[in-house]
Scaffold this motif. Structure first.
Motif, PDB file in Angstrom:
ATOM      1  N   VAL A   1     -89.257  77.390 -13.296  1.00 42.29           N
ATOM      2  CA  VAL A   1     -89.590  78.329 -12.220  1.00 42.29           C
ATOM      3  C   VAL A   1     -88.752  77.993 -10.986  1.00 42.29           C
ATOM      4  N   PRO A   2     -87.621  78.677 -10.768  1.00 42.24           N
ATOM      5  CA  PRO A   2     -86.810  78.437  -9.572  1.00 42.24           C
ATOM      6  C   PRO A   2     -87.496  79.021  -8.334  1.00 42.24           C
ATOM      7  N   LEU A   3     -87.526  78.258  -7.261  1.00 43.59           N
ATOM      8  CA  LEU A   3     -88.135  78.687  -6.004  1.00 43.59           C
ATOM      9  C   LEU A   3     -87.173  78.393  -4.868  1.00 43.59           C
ATOM     10  N   ASP A   4     -87.241  79.206  -3.814  1.00 39.28           N
ATOM     11  CA  ASP A   4     -86.350  78.972  -2.674  1.00 39.28           C
ATOM     12  C   ASP A   4     -87.108  78.621  -1.399  1.00 39.28           C
ATOM     13  N   GLY A   5     -88.415  78.398  -1.513  1.00 38.24           N
ATOM     14  CA  GLY A   5     -89.204  78.036  -0.335  1.00 38.24           C
ATOM     15  C   GLY A   5     -89.903  79.211   0.302  1.00 38.24           C
ATOM     16  N   SER A   6     -89.711  80.412  -0.238  1.00 34.21           N
ATOM     17  CA  SER A   6     -90.303  81.603   0.357  1.00 34.21           C
ATOM     18  C   SER A   6     -91.465  82.118  -0.473  1.00 34.21           C
ATOM     19  N   ALA A   7     -92.328  82.889   0.177  1.00 34.64           N
ATOM     20  CA  ALA A   7     -93.413  83.560  -0.534  1.00 34.64           C
ATOM     21  C   ALA A   7     -92.840  84.559  -1.528  1.00 34.64           C
ATOM     22  N   PHE A   8     -91.690  85.112  -1.212  1.00 32.10           N
ATOM     23  CA  PHE A   8     -91.008  86.058  -2.090  1.00 32.10           C
ATOM     24  C   PHE A   8     -90.748  85.432  -3.458  1.00 32.10           C
ATOM     25  N   SER A   9     -90.151  84.260  -3.456  1.00 29.39           N
ATOM     26  CA  SER A   9     -89.814  83.624  -4.731  1.00 29.39           C
ATOM     27  C   SER A   9     -91.049  83.176  -5.498  1.00 29.39           C
ATOM     28  N   GLU A  10     -92.152  82.961  -4.774  1.00 23.78           N
ATOM     29  CA  GLU A  10     -93.381  82.486  -5.418  1.00 23.78           C
ATOM     30  C   GLU A  10     -94.131  83.606  -6.147  1.00 23.78           C
ATOM     31  N   THR A  11     -93.620  84.841  -6.055  1.00 25.82           N
ATOM     32  CA  THR A  11     -94.258  85.959  -6.738  1.00 25.82           C
ATOM     33  C   THR A  11     -94.376  85.716  -8.238  1.00 25.82           C
ATOM     34  N   SER A  12     -93.462  84.939  -8.796  1.00 21.69           N
ATOM     35  CA  SER A  12     -93.461  84.692 -10.242  1.00 21.69           C
ATOM     36  C   SER A  12     -94.574  83.739 -10.685  1.00 21.69           C
ATOM     37  N   ILE A  13     -95.105  82.940  -9.764  1.00 22.08           N
ATOM     38  CA  ILE A  13     -96.034  81.873 -10.142  1.00 22.08           C
ATOM     39  C   ILE A  13     -97.297  82.376 -10.830  1.00 22.08           C
ATOM     40  N   PRO A  14     -97.997  83.394 -10.310  1.00 20.14           N
ATOM     41  CA  PRO A  14     -99.206  83.854 -11.010  1.00 20.14           C
ATOM     42  C   PRO A  14     -98.933  84.308 -12.438  1.00 20.14           C
ATOM     43  N   TYR A  15     -97.770  84.902 -12.660  1.00 22.68           N
ATOM     44  CA  TYR A  15     -97.425  85.351 -13.999  1.00 22.68           C
ATOM     45  C   TYR A  15     -97.190  84.162 -14.934  1.00 22.68           C
ATOM     46  N   VAL A  16     -96.568  83.138 -14.408  1.00 24.68           N
ATOM     47  CA  VAL A  16     -96.342  81.930 -15.206  1.00 24.68           C
ATOM     48  C   VAL A  16     -97.670  81.251 -15.536  1.00 24.68           C
ATOM     49  N   LYS A  17     -98.548  81.186 -14.560  1.00 32.13           N
ATOM     50  CA  LYS A  17     -99.859  80.586 -14.796  1.00 32.13           C
ATOM     51  C   LYS A  17    -100.597  81.295 -15.920  1.00 32.13           C
ATOM     52  N   GLU A  18    -100.580  82.620 -15.878  1.00 32.00           N
ATOM     53  CA  GLU A  18    -101.299  83.390 -16.893  1.00 32.00           C
ATOM     54  C   GLU A  18    -100.640  83.250 -18.258  1.00 32.00           C
ATOM     55  N   LEU A  19     -99.318  83.200 -18.261  1.00 31.07           N
ATOM     56  CA  LEU A  19     -98.572  83.112 -19.510  1.00 31.07           C
ATOM     57  C   LEU A  19     -98.796  81.777 -20.217  1.00 31.07           C
ATOM     58  N   THR A  20     -98.973  80.715 -19.436  1.00 32.84           N
ATOM     59  CA  THR A  20     -99.078  79.370 -20.011  1.00 32.84           C
ATOM     60  C   THR A  20    -100.511  78.846 -20.067  1.00 32.84           C
ATOM     61  N   LYS A  21    -101.460  79.655 -19.656  1.00 33.92           N
ATOM     62  CA  LYS A  21    -102.853  79.204 -19.606  1.00 33.92           C
ATOM     63  C   LYS A  21    -103.328  78.729 -20.986  1.00 33.92           C
ATOM     64  N   GLY A  22    -103.801  77.492 -21.023  1.00 39.05           N
ATOM     65  CA  GLY A  22    -104.367  76.948 -22.251  1.00 39.05           C
ATOM     66  C   GLY A  22    -103.366  76.635 -23.343  1.00 39.05           C
ATOM     67  N   THR A  23    -102.072  76.643 -23.023  1.00 37.46           N
ATOM     68  CA  THR A  23    -101.050  76.405 -24.046  1.00 37.46           C
ATOM     69  C   THR A  23    -100.492  74.986 -24.022  1.00 37.46           C
ATOM     70  N   GLY A  24    -100.802  74.230 -22.973  1.00 34.93           N
ATOM     71  CA  GLY A  24    -100.246  72.880 -22.857  1.00 34.93           C
ATOM     72  C   GLY A  24     -98.784  72.874 -22.464  1.00 34.93           C
ATOM     73  N   SER A  25     -98.310  73.978 -21.918  1.00 29.86           N
ATOM     74  CA  SER A  25     -96.903  74.082 -21.525  1.00 29.86           C
ATOM     75  C   SER A  25     -96.588  73.164 -20.343  1.00 29.86           C
ATOM     76  N   GLU A  26     -95.332  72.772 -20.261  1.00 32.14           N
ATOM     77  CA  GLU A  26     -94.847  72.035 -19.096  1.00 32.14           C
ATOM     78  C   GLU A  26     -94.094  73.012 -18.197  1.00 32.14           C
ATOM     79  N   ILE A  27     -94.429  73.013 -16.927  1.00 37.86           N
ATOM     80  CA  ILE A  27     -93.787  73.898 -15.962  1.00 37.86           C
ATOM     81  C   ILE A  27     -92.933  73.064 -15.024  1.00 37.86           C
ATOM     82  N   ILE A  28     -91.670  73.440 -14.908  1.00 36.00           N
ATOM     83  CA  ILE A  28     -90.751  72.744 -14.008  1.00 36.00           C
ATOM     84  C   ILE A  28     -90.525  73.614 -12.780  1.00 36.00           C
TER      85      ILE A  28
END
Length: 291
Positions: A143-170
């Protein structure tokens, strides 16, 4: 619920069908309905074989207890995909990035590009030049981030996608090194080299503090943070390759934040050069899931 409806455009080719295992993996995790979708650009004469083609793929998904439906539309491929996604409130479109074969010989590179820049629906681009796989695991997500709320838009989608899967998030932040003028007298202290090192240390510390705050917003997931000084696109590609990630998730455009990434050009190069599938989120997406 995020990922409730997942749309998979198909053209009858093996390249296009590489999107199906990704839809299958997401459906099993999120309980999604998978909509297999094809478009005839000519007439309804091929209605029966096209429907039979979709039904064959649908039965394979149904055998794994995945809710699936098949739809045949008529007209311009990209326009019909976008129209259907909007009308039926699709949560994710999964499409192969290119290909030129199958029932109606879509040029999926052009289709994928048109869909990406004309829809507010999140798009998962599957790289057809990557190795074919029948089973998909999002074991490691970048998950590339640039320090802005804009770039953090992807985070909720990643959370939902990896929920309960034991995935590692970088969580990755890339900051460009400071540009130092070359006209400073050599006897001035600290030297430009020393001053550069001081600035780089400050940038890295600020980035680490920022990523730690973002990391704190995750709960059960395995999170790792990385800070890299360099060019955004090159650094993201290098980290993705070195870490052998299964997915890159990022926003698609913008110009904000600590490193001032221009997301249009960054995502375009990553789409073109990365072998990993890429989940691209439009910040204007109205259906943003809650964390």
């Amino acid at each position: 619920m995020p990922y409730q409806k997942v749309l998979v455009p198909l053209d009858g080719s093996e390249l296009a069908e590489r999107a199906i295992p990704y839809a299958k993996a997401i459906a099993k995790t999120a309980g999604s309905e998978v909509i297999l979708f094809t478009v005839s650009t000519n007439s309804k004469q091929l209605d029966r074989p096209m429907k039979a083609y979709l039904d064959t793929n649908a039965k394979e998904l149904e055998s794994q207890k995945i809710k699936v439906s098949a739809v045949v539309a008529y007209g311009n491929v990209a326009e019909e995909v976008i129209k259907f996604a909007e009308k039926h409130k699709v949560d994710l479109i999964i499409i192969s990035t290119h290909g030129h074969s199958g029932i109606k010989r879509w040029i999926l590179g052009s289709v994928a590009e048109k869909i990406l820049y004309a829809t507010c629906t999140p798009v998962l681009l599957v790289k057809s030049k990557a190795q074919k796989t029948s089973k998909v695991d999002f074991k490691k997500v970048l998950v590339p981030l640039d320090g802005s709320a804009f770039s953090e838009t992807s985070i909720p989608y990643v959370k939902e996608l990896t929920k309960g899967t034991g995935s590692e998030i970088i969580l990755l932040q890339v900051s460009e090194p400071p540009i130092l003028p070359a006209d400073r007298p050599p006897d001035v202290k600290p030297s430009w080299e020393e001053y550069r090192d001081i600035l780089m240390a400050e940038i890295k510390q600020q980035s680490l503090e920022y990523l730690e705050k973002v990391k704190a917003g995750f709960k059960a997931e395995s999170i790792r943070i990385q800070v890299v000084l360099g060019k955004a696109t090159d650094s993201i590609l290098q980290v993705a390759q070195k870490e052998k990630v299964n997915l890159i998730a990022m926003t698609t455009h913008g110009r904000t934040g600590a490193s001032r990434w221009v997301y249009g050009s960054v995502s375009t190069r990553i789409v073109g050069e990365s072998l990993q599938p890429i989940l691209l989120i439009r910040p204007s997406t109205p259906k943003e899931p809650k964390a």
